[in-house]
Design an enzyme around this catalytic site. Structure first.
Site, PDB file in Angstrom:
ATOM      1  CD1 TRP A 199     -14.415  12.185  15.927  1.00  0.00           C
ATOM      2  CD2 TRP A 199     -16.191  13.239  15.308  1.00  0.00           C
ATOM      3  NE1 TRP A 199     -14.454  12.237  14.775  1.00  0.00           N
ATOM      4  CE2 TRP A 199     -15.628  13.043  14.358  1.00  0.00           C
ATOM      5  CE3 TRP A 199     -17.523  14.268  15.190  1.00  0.00           C
ATOM      6  CZ2 TRP A 199     -16.208  13.045  13.067  1.00  0.00           C
ATOM      7  CZ3 TRP A 199     -18.026  14.255  13.794  1.00  0.00           C
ATOM      8  CH2 TRP A 199     -17.403  13.664  12.904  1.00  0.00           C
ATOM      9  CE  LYS A 476      -5.789   9.624   9.011  1.00  0.00           C
ATOM     10  NZ  LYS A 476      -6.921   9.945   7.891  1.00  0.00           N
ATOM     11  CD1 TRP A 477      -1.144   4.948  15.511  1.00  0.00           C
ATOM     12  CD2 TRP A 477       0.579   3.659  14.897  1.00  0.00           C
ATOM     13  NE1 TRP A 477      -0.982   3.949  16.487  1.00  0.00           N
ATOM     14  CE2 TRP A 477       0.160   3.179  15.776  1.00  0.00           C
ATOM     15  CE3 TRP A 477       1.494   3.262  14.030  1.00  0.00           C
ATOM     16  CZ2 TRP A 477       0.762   1.955  16.654  1.00  0.00           C
ATOM     17  CZ3 TRP A 477       2.167   2.174  14.603  1.00  0.00           C
ATOM     18  CH2 TRP A 477       1.651   1.508  15.648  1.00  0.00           C
ATOM     19  CG  ASP A 478      -7.489   6.674  12.634  1.00  0.00           C
ATOM     20  OD1 ASP A 478      -7.757   7.238  13.685  1.00  0.00           O
ATOM     21  OD2 ASP A 478      -8.246   6.731  11.507  1.00  0.00           O
ATOM     22  CB  CYS A 526      -4.937   9.966  12.676  1.00  0.00           C
ATOM     23  SG  CYS A 526      -6.764  10.016  12.490  1.00  0.00           S
ATOM     24  CG  ASP A 548     -12.084  12.234  11.828  1.00  0.00           C
ATOM     25  OD1 ASP A 548     -11.093  12.291  11.295  1.00  0.00           O
ATOM     26  OD2 ASP A 548     -12.773  11.294  12.365  1.00  0.00           O
TER      27      ASP A 548
HETATM   28  C1  DGJ Z   1     -10.772   8.462  11.287  1.00  0.00           C
HETATM   29  C2  DGJ Z   1      -9.898   9.215  10.950  1.00  0.00           C
HETATM   30  O1  DGJ Z   1      -9.849  10.344  11.615  1.00  0.00           O
HETATM   31  C3  DGJ Z   1     -10.382   9.483   9.244  1.00  0.00           C
HETATM   32  O2  DGJ Z   1      -9.361  10.518   8.826  1.00  0.00           O
HETATM   33  C4  DGJ Z   1     -10.242   8.191   8.649  1.00  0.00           C
HETATM   34  O3  DGJ Z   1      -8.785   7.680   8.523  1.00  0.00           O
HETATM   35  C5  DGJ Z   1     -11.173   7.254   9.236  1.00  0.00           C
HETATM   36  N1  DGJ Z   1     -10.944   7.103  10.694  1.00  0.00           N
HETATM   37  C6  DGJ Z   1     -10.876   5.875   8.497  1.00  0.00           C
HETATM   38  O4  DGJ Z   1     -11.571   4.714   9.243  1.00  0.00           O
END
Ligand code: DGJ
Length: 736
Positions: A199, A476-478, A526, A548
């Site tokens: 990460w 944005k699909w996290d 994401c 990130d």
């Molecule tokens: C992880 C993502 O990579 C960030 O950009 C952000 O959206 C956070 N999660 C939000 O919890």
């Protein structure tokens, strides 16, 4: 492109513009790999297959002691009759044994490319774009048929491979390993290149010599992962950016994978990629089919630049889909690093007001807009707007943002559930879990069981409701944790080890439905940054949040590694505040801008806190990116200097018609009294003259040079005396 079959030699010759791939069926009926490399006009390479009687190599044909599966270069090796290297396929049959024997049975050459049921893949838009060879291999004892699929394309330089397994017998077969491709390269010495990290430092380049035995990269995390990318390249030891052989494979899959190189005692190298056999099995009932994910194979005789160009073209043109494929992507502002969870409508509108005035085009509301989500401990799964924070709802907010001249985008994390949520209280069995075992949390959340249809339907419904409730033009699909205690309440005992792959199939089905239902929405995937930056995701969502880590210097490594395989248009890159939130580093705003302009450009900071001078710089950056956007997003990318090897990273983009180019350079730590470096540009028209404008901070200089001078002699990097400096040259061709 052609697929030739020589019936006398039983030889298959696949050709695209620059590459040949040759296989042969041996007298014994095995499919041997003969050649993958530069294009051959015709192939009579059968003579290259030299077999020698070797000690301790078993013979399946006593008449021919020279022939052994132990040393034969193969296309889809199996375990049991004497190949002691790593197999592509392993199974447990109803009689308890695992010996497999796959012999050639049949083949077909088809126009176009068949779809791979439920899986992402390189696609065609007309059958004339590709030819597919399907080779059936068959084990007559267990009645298992393996069909190997190979596709060559007229316009893109990749070859795709996958395998389709069919149980033609009366008994179930338990597959325990079913890779997408395997091939054996002849005796040679190779380096292996991989994109590894963690990460916040995804896809760092690692290169090491291949040694006897196995070397592998893999993910067992339920996602392709930050840690290893589903990519592996073998490179001639002397191969560099512009020269030398490179053979790369990339898996179109977002879950657990394995990629490996095994060098045998004869210095042959087996290259494989596919679903990770760890915690995987698949019960193939009589009459059932298992389709593996697709592997993308790229051969380059022109080093890494050649490899990168082939991947970029293929992914931009025939992996990414939808309305946005050829549309310039908007410059966005995301509120995450500006506010984290602490926002309300007023704060968001202040940000939007400022952003609109600076020319930013899309406002993205990140995590925290739903349920009781004021921190990361709650509410995932409860996809209902928090009216305390947003009293006019999403529709009201989106309208006010539209009045400021911007589109509106929204964050989701649909694959997760918080233990503290209504969804979990109502459906505790909807997450991955193993009865009797504790369930681990990650970022205080559980993973929903996407192998279940009811879970997938619920998510499609929840996300659709929100997307229909307001003018939302971007999602944005996290996805913020990895899988543990993998099991599904819906699967029988003998299918529990199918859960992780079934999850991926469920996820892909959800993504297919939502992206088809909302074609105008631009989706960005994401996973805590770039934890699922893979071709599987790009098939559904044409851009990915790269990392990130938004520090401009850390990003040099991440973006260099990512851009080796994935096109810059797919790479989200934002300017953030200083001191940087991940590493506390302070870098100039100009440098942060130039680094973020190396991808899909945006901002992620509280712009209301910038000074007037900084706001002017932002407005200039936004204007500059608008001028160069088409070149960055649709042009050809070249790395000019590798940040892993030197004190700076330099890269450039050249528009497809070579009229415009953009060259950027960013330095790391400065040395006193250092040398002056020159950058030799690439991809220009050597015969043409170019106006070259140097943009350094707020100052500009302009001159005219020949394309030949710029490429062969180069341009000198300005003499910087402090850390983290940068410059950008804008080139425009002067038409004679
Ligand atoms: C992880 C993502 O990579 C960030 O950009 C952000 O959206 C956070 N999660 C939000 O919890």
């Amino acid at each position: 492109m052609q697929i030739l079959f020589d019936p006398e030699e039983q030889l298959f010759h696949l050709q695209n513009k620059h590459t040949s791939y040759v296989m042969k069926v041996t007298e014994e009926g095995y499919l041997a790999h003969l050649y993958w490399g530069r294009k051959l006009r015709s192939s009579s390479t059968a003579h290259l297959l030299k077999m020698i009687d070797r000690p301790f190599s078993p013979n399946c044909n006593p008449e021919n002691p020279a022939f052994s599966l132990d040393t034969l270069p193969q296309e889809y090796p199996v375990y049991g009759h004497g190949d002691f290297r790593v197999p592509a396929l392993e199974a447990i049959f109803a009689d308890g044994t695992s010996v497999v024997d796959l012999r050639y049975r049949n083949h077909r050459i088809l126009e176009g490319k068949p779809a791979l049921a439920g899986l992402p893949m390189i696609y065609t838009e007309s059958p004339h774009e590709a030819l597919t060879l399907e080779i059936d291999l068959f084990d007559p004892v267990q009645e298992l048929q393996v069909t190997l699929l190979y596709t060559v394309f007229s316009q893109i330089g990749v070859i795709t491979r996958s395998a389709r397994l069919y149980n033609a017998g009366q008994q179930p077969i338990q597959l325990t390993r079913a890779l997408s491709m395997s091939l054996d390269l002849p005796c040679s010495s190779w380096d292996m290149m991989q994109l590894s990290g963690a990460w916040g430092r995804e896809r760092h380049l690692v290169r090491r010599p291949v040694v006897p035995g196995m070397q592998a990269v893999e993910s067992r995390r339920g996602a392709s992962s930050h840690h290893q990318n589903p990519f592996l390249a073998l490179m001639a030891s002397d191969a560099r950016d512009t020269h030398g052989e490179v053979m790369a494979v990339n898996l179109v899959y977002s879950g657990n994978f394995l990629a490996l190189a095994e060098q045998d005692s004869l210095q042959q190298t087996r290259l494989q990629i596919g679903i990770n056999p760890a915690d995987f099995s698949w019960l193939l009932e009589p009459g059932e089919i298992f389709q593996t994910p697709e592997a993308v194979l790229v051969y380059s005789a022109e080093g890494l630049d050649g490899m990168t160009e082939i991947f970029h073209n293929a992914y931009r043109e025939r992996l990414c889909r939808g309305l946005h494929r050829h549309q310039p992507r908007p410059i966005l502002i995301n509120n995450w690093e500006a506010t984290y969870f602490a926002f309300d409508e007023e704060k968001l509108l202040q940000l939007a007001e400022e952003a609109g005035q600076l020319g930013i085009e899309l406002f993205v509301l990140d995590d925290g807009w739903f349920g009781q989500r004021d921190n990361d401990k709650t509410s995932l799964g409860d996809w209902r707007v928090n009216l305390k924070k947003l009293p006019h709802g999403l529709a009201g907010l989106a309208e006010s943002i539209a009045e400021k001249g911007m589109k509106f985008g929204l964050w989701f994390e649909p694959e997760m559930v918080s233990p503290e949520s209504q969804l979990f209280r109502e459906h505790p069995d909807w997450c991955l879990h193993v009865p009797g075992r504790r369930s681990s949390t990650g970022r205080h959340q559980y993973v929903l069981d996407f192998s279940r249809k009811d879970v997938c339907d619920f998510i499609v419904h929840s996300v659709s409701e929100i997307l229909s409730s307001a003018p939302i033009q971007y999602v944005k699909w996290d996805m913020n944790r990895h899988m543990t205690e993998i099991g599904s309440a819906c699967l029988p005992v003998e299918r529990q080890r199918e859960t992780a792959h079934r999850y991926m199939l469920g996820l892909y089905a959800v993504m297919e439905t939502l992206t088809t239902r909302f074609p105008e929405v631009l989706f960005e995937s994401c996973s805590g940054g770039g934890g699922r930056f893979d071709p599987g995701m790009l098939y559904y969502m044409p851009q990915t949040w790269t990392s990130d880590n938004t520090d401009a210097i850390e990003r040099l490594y991440i973006q260099y590694g990512t851009a080796l395989v994935y096109p810059p248009i797919t790479m989200g890159a934002h300017v953030s505040a200083v001191p940087n939130h991940q590493v506390q580093r302070i870098t100039p705003l100009a440098t942060r801008g130039i680094v973020a302009m190396g991808g899909n450009f945006g901002y992620e900071l509280d712009i209301t806190k910038l000074t007037n001078e900084e706001k002017n710089i932002v407005a200039e950056q936004v204007e500059t990116y608008k001028q160069i956007r088409e070149t960055v997003q649709f042009g050809r990318y070249f790395a000019l200097a590798n940040p892993f090897e030197g004190d700076f990273y330099a890269w450039m983009f050249v528009s497809q018609n070579r009229q415009q180019a953009v060259v950027s350079c960013v330095t790391k730590l400065q040395q006193a009294n250092h040398a002056i470096h020159r950058l030799r540009l690439k991809g220009l028209d050597a015969e043409a003259q170019y106006r070259v404008e140097l943009v350094q901070g707020m100052s500009y200089e302009s001159d005219i040079y020949g394309g030949d001078e710029l490429m062969y002699a180069g341009i000198a990097i300005p003499y910087f005396t402090t850390d983290f400096q940068s410059c950008m040259w804008k080139l425009s061709k002067l038409n004679a």
